[in-house]
Each structure stands twice: as C-alpha cells, then as structure tokens.
Scaffold this motif. Structure first.
Motif, PDB file in Angstrom:
ATOM      1  N   ARG A   1       0.826  -1.206   0.000  1.00 23.80           N
ATOM      2  CA  ARG A   1       0.000   0.000   0.000  1.00 23.80           C
ATOM      3  C   ARG A   1       0.859   1.254   0.000  1.00 23.80           C
ATOM      4  O   ARG A   1       0.568   2.219  -0.697  1.00 23.80           O
TER       5      ARG A   1
ATOM      6  N   THR B   1      -6.490  -1.849  -6.955  1.00 23.77           N
ATOM      7  CA  THR B   1      -5.758  -1.402  -5.773  1.00 23.77           C
ATOM      8  C   THR B   1      -6.359  -2.157  -4.584  1.00 23.77           C
ATOM      9  O   THR B   1      -7.372  -2.837  -4.726  1.00 23.77           O
ATOM     10  N   TRP B   2      -5.718  -2.026  -3.425  1.00 19.99           N
ATOM     11  CA  TRP B   2      -6.173  -2.728  -2.228  1.00 19.99           C
ATOM     12  C   TRP B   2      -6.392  -1.757  -1.085  1.00 19.99           C
ATOM     13  O   TRP B   2      -5.658  -0.781  -0.947  1.00 19.99           O
ATOM     14  N   ARG B   3      -7.394  -2.050  -0.257  1.00 25.98           N
ATOM     15  CA  ARG B   3      -7.647  -1.308   0.979  1.00 25.98           C
ATOM     16  C   ARG B   3      -7.618  -2.298   2.126  1.00 25.98           C
ATOM     17  O   ARG B   3      -8.414  -3.240   2.151  1.00 25.98           O
ATOM     18  N   CYS B   4      -6.694  -2.077   3.042  1.00 21.11           N
ATOM     19  CA  CYS B   4      -6.545  -2.983   4.187  1.00 21.11           C
ATOM     20  C   CYS B   4      -6.784  -2.222   5.484  1.00 21.11           C
ATOM     21  O   CYS B   4      -6.418  -1.065   5.595  1.00 21.11           O
TER      22      CYS B   4
ATOM     23  N   VAL C   1     -10.136  -3.071  -4.938  1.00 16.24           N
ATOM     24  CA  VAL C   1     -10.879  -2.036  -5.643  1.00 16.24           C
ATOM     25  C   VAL C   1     -10.566  -2.172  -7.123  1.00 16.24           C
ATOM     26  O   VAL C   1      -9.421  -1.995  -7.545  1.00 16.24           O
TER      27      VAL C   1
ATOM     28  N   VAL D   1     -15.768  -1.554  -5.109  1.00 14.19           N
ATOM     29  CA  VAL D   1     -15.036  -2.130  -3.983  1.00 14.19           C
ATOM     30  C   VAL D   1     -15.511  -3.563  -3.785  1.00 14.19           C
ATOM     31  O   VAL D   1     -16.709  -3.810  -3.631  1.00 14.19           O
TER      32      VAL D   1
ATOM     33  N   CYS E   1      -8.673  -7.773   3.471  1.00  7.97           N
ATOM     34  CA  CYS E   1      -8.506  -6.593   2.618  1.00  7.97           C
ATOM     35  C   CYS E   1      -9.560  -6.560   1.505  1.00  7.97           C
ATOM     36  O   CYS E   1      -9.993  -7.596   1.006  1.00  7.97           O
ATOM     37  N   SER E   2      -9.936  -5.346   1.122  1.00  4.27           N
ATOM     38  CA  SER E   2     -10.860  -5.143   0.009  1.00  4.27           C
ATOM     39  C   SER E   2     -10.069  -4.835  -1.248  1.00  4.27           C
ATOM     40  O   SER E   2      -9.111  -4.057  -1.213  1.00  4.27           O
TER      41      SER E   2
END
Length: 146
Positions: free
Chosen positions: A11, A142-145, A104, A117, A101-102
């Motif tokens: 990230r 991309t990733w959201r953690c 995107v 998402v 993690c999500s």
C-alpha cells in the motif's frame, strides 16, 4: 502477520507510485503478468475470470495500475500456463479471496474512472452488472486494508 506487513508495504509503495503512475505507465516495459501471479487464485488474492463459466483466469495480490500488459492463465494438463489473452476489459467475473482486505477494481488504466469495492470474500458473478461505462470491465486494481 507477514501478510499484513507485506500488504502495508504494498500500500505504501502504491501510494508513492500513484503520483507518477502516468509517466511510469508510458515507460514501463511490458510484462507477461502481474507480480506473483500463477493462475492458482489462492487465499489472499483477487481472481478475475475471462468467462462466466471459468476457464482462463488471473490472480492479483499486489496493486496493478495497468491490466493491458497482463495475460490470463489456463490449465494445460496439470500445469498452469500463460495465455496470449490480455486481461484489460475482458474479465467476466471476479472473486476477492482475501479475508481482511478489500480489492478495488478500476474502470480505467492508472486506477481512475468508476470503481467497485470488492469486500473480503465478495464475488461478482457477472462484470456486466458492475456499471462500468462502455463495456469497460476493469483495467486496474488497488487494495484497501484495515
């Protein structure tokens, strides 16, 4: 723990790279597939499928701002091999196999445009239902953690 540290590093690197993404996309050499891809769609990865019924697929663990230089994988006998088919705008379904993690998915190369998402464990059974304009079926992730 190791996965969390790896995700955080990914990230951080992704955030640094976003500012210069356009210039990097123009100068980066073509690659056969995303970093760490092997077609297995393991736990912790986003898996994109070319066909609704399965077949060729590609897996993502790291952010990837350009699907145009990524290829699907297919099973030949008992070995996964890379296909000549490009991922950009061709995914028919998706599955986030990460448990924390999500992922995107972005409509346009560079991580812009409309996004969706995909929360941990989420599946999209038909990418035509996502709402990307002009039959554009994902060009970046991309990733959201937490």
């Amino acid at each position: 723990m190791k996965q969390t540290l790896t995700r955080r590093m990914a990230r951080l690197l992704a955030a640094v790279a976003i500012g210069g993404a356009a210039s990097m996309l123009l100068t980066a050499p073509a690659k056969a597939g995303p970093d760490g891809a092997d077609g297995l769609c393991s736990s912790g990865e986003l898996c994109l499928y070319r066909l609704l019924a399965g077949g060729e697929r590609v897996d993502y663990y790291y952010p990837d701002f350009d699907f145009t230089d990524d290829n699907y994988w297919y099973l030949t006998g008992s070995i996964w091999a890379q296909s000549y088919l490009t991922v950009n705008n061709t995914a028919s379904r998706a599955e986030n196999r990460d448990v924390t993690c999500s992922a995107v998915l972005w409509q346009l190369v560079g991580g812009s445009g409309t996004s969706v998402v995909m929360y941990p464990g989420m599946r999209i059974s038909d990418m035509a239902d996502v709402g990307f304009d002009f039959d554009n079926k994902a060009s970046a992730v991309t990733w959201r953690c937490p």
